[in-house]
Each structure stands twice: as structure tokens, then as C-alpha cells.
Write a protein that holds these residues in place. Structure first.
Motif, PDB file in Angstrom:
ATOM      1  N   PHE A  39       1.218   7.257  -1.696  1.00  0.00           N
ATOM      2  CA  PHE A  39       2.083   6.093  -1.516  1.00  0.00           C
ATOM      3  C   PHE A  39       1.260   4.812  -1.428  1.00  0.00           C
ATOM      4  O   PHE A  39       1.603   3.797  -2.040  1.00  0.00           O
ATOM      5  N   GLU A  40       0.166   4.839  -0.688  1.00  0.00           N
ATOM      6  CA  GLU A  40      -0.685   3.657  -0.577  1.00  0.00           C
ATOM      7  C   GLU A  40      -1.301   3.296  -1.917  1.00  0.00           C
ATOM      8  O   GLU A  40      -1.418   2.119  -2.260  1.00  0.00           O
ATOM      9  N   ALA A  41      -1.713   4.291  -2.697  1.00  0.00           N
ATOM     10  CA  ALA A  41      -2.288   4.032  -4.014  1.00  0.00           C
ATOM     11  C   ALA A  41      -1.251   3.407  -4.940  1.00  0.00           C
ATOM     12  O   ALA A  41      -1.549   2.467  -5.692  1.00  0.00           O
ATOM     13  N   GLN A  42      -0.025   3.901  -4.896  1.00  0.00           N
ATOM     14  CA  GLN A  42       1.032   3.339  -5.735  1.00  0.00           C
ATOM     15  C   GLN A  42       1.366   1.917  -5.306  1.00  0.00           C
ATOM     16  O   GLN A  42       1.591   1.037  -6.143  1.00  0.00           O
ATOM     17  N   THR A  43       1.403   1.675  -4.007  1.00  0.00           N
ATOM     18  CA  THR A  43       1.697   0.336  -3.510  1.00  0.00           C
ATOM     19  C   THR A  43       0.591  -0.632  -3.909  1.00  0.00           C
ATOM     20  O   THR A  43       0.863  -1.760  -4.320  1.00  0.00           O
ATOM     21  N   ALA A  44      -0.670  -0.195  -3.811  1.00  0.00           N
ATOM     22  CA  ALA A  44      -1.791  -1.053  -4.197  1.00  0.00           C
ATOM     23  C   ALA A  44      -1.760  -1.336  -5.698  1.00  0.00           C
ATOM     24  O   ALA A  44      -2.113  -2.439  -6.132  1.00  0.00           O
ATOM     25  N   ALA A  45      -1.323  -0.371  -6.489  1.00  0.00           N
ATOM     26  CA  ALA A  45      -1.259  -0.580  -7.940  1.00  0.00           C
ATOM     27  C   ALA A  45      -0.145  -1.558  -8.301  1.00  0.00           C
ATOM     28  O   ALA A  45      -0.263  -2.325  -9.251  1.00  0.00           O
ATOM     29  N   ALA A  50      -2.526  -7.949  -3.035  1.00  0.00           N
ATOM     30  CA  ALA A  50      -2.305  -7.740  -1.610  1.00  0.00           C
ATOM     31  C   ALA A  50      -3.587  -7.238  -0.950  1.00  0.00           C
ATOM     32  O   ALA A  50      -4.334  -6.473  -1.536  1.00  0.00           O
ATOM     33  N   PRO A  51      -3.866  -7.694   0.277  1.00  0.00           N
ATOM     34  CA  PRO A  51      -5.070  -7.200   0.954  1.00  0.00           C
ATOM     35  C   PRO A  51      -4.921  -5.743   1.350  1.00  0.00           C
ATOM     36  O   PRO A  51      -3.843  -5.289   1.712  1.00  0.00           O
ATOM     37  N   SER A  52      -6.010  -5.007   1.231  1.00  0.00           N
ATOM     38  CA  SER A  52      -5.970  -3.589   1.604  1.00  0.00           C
ATOM     39  C   SER A  52      -6.619  -3.416   2.951  1.00  0.00           C
ATOM     40  O   SER A  52      -7.450  -4.205   3.384  1.00  0.00           O
ATOM     41  N   HIS A  53      -6.306  -2.343   3.648  1.00  0.00           N
ATOM     42  CA  HIS A  53      -6.826  -2.089   5.005  1.00  0.00           C
ATOM     43  C   HIS A  53      -8.138  -1.375   4.901  1.00  0.00           C
ATOM     44  O   HIS A  53      -8.300  -0.370   4.405  1.00  0.00           O
TER      45      HIS A  53
END
Length: 53
Positions: A39-45, A50-53
Motif C-alpha cells: 500500500f505504501e509503495a502504491q501510494t508513493a507511486a 509527497a515526502p516519505s517517512h
């Protein structure tokens, strides 16, 4: 049957059931972590700025 044997059998059933439950909880945790990573990978793509944690 002797009451001691019944107690031993009951204890063994509880021990093996708890081992099974713990194993199941570990598998659920692992699956949840993998799902979150996907889910995080899809959101980042979808949001590259957007800044990542």
C-alpha cells in the motif's frame, strides 16, 4: 480413565492449541506488514512529490 490422564490430555490440548494460535497470529502479522508495504509503495507511486517517512 484415571483423572490424572484426563488432566494431562487437557493440558496437552491447551498447549498445542496455544502454539497454533500464536503461529496464526504471526502469519496474520506478516501478511499485514506485507500489505502495508504494498500500500505504501502504491501510494508513493501515485504521489511522487509527497515526502516519505
Amino acid at each position: 480413565m484415571d483423572p490424572i490422564w484426563l488432566l494431562v490430555i487437557l493440558i496437552l490440548v491447551v498447549v498445542f492449541a496455544s502454539i497454533s494460535i500464536v503461529g496464526t497470529l504471526h502469519r496474520i502479522r506478516d501478511a499485514s506488514e506485507k500489505t502495508l508495504a504494498i500500500f505504501e509503495a502504491q501510494t508513493a507511486a501515485q504521489h511522487p512529490g509527497a515526502p516519505s517517512h
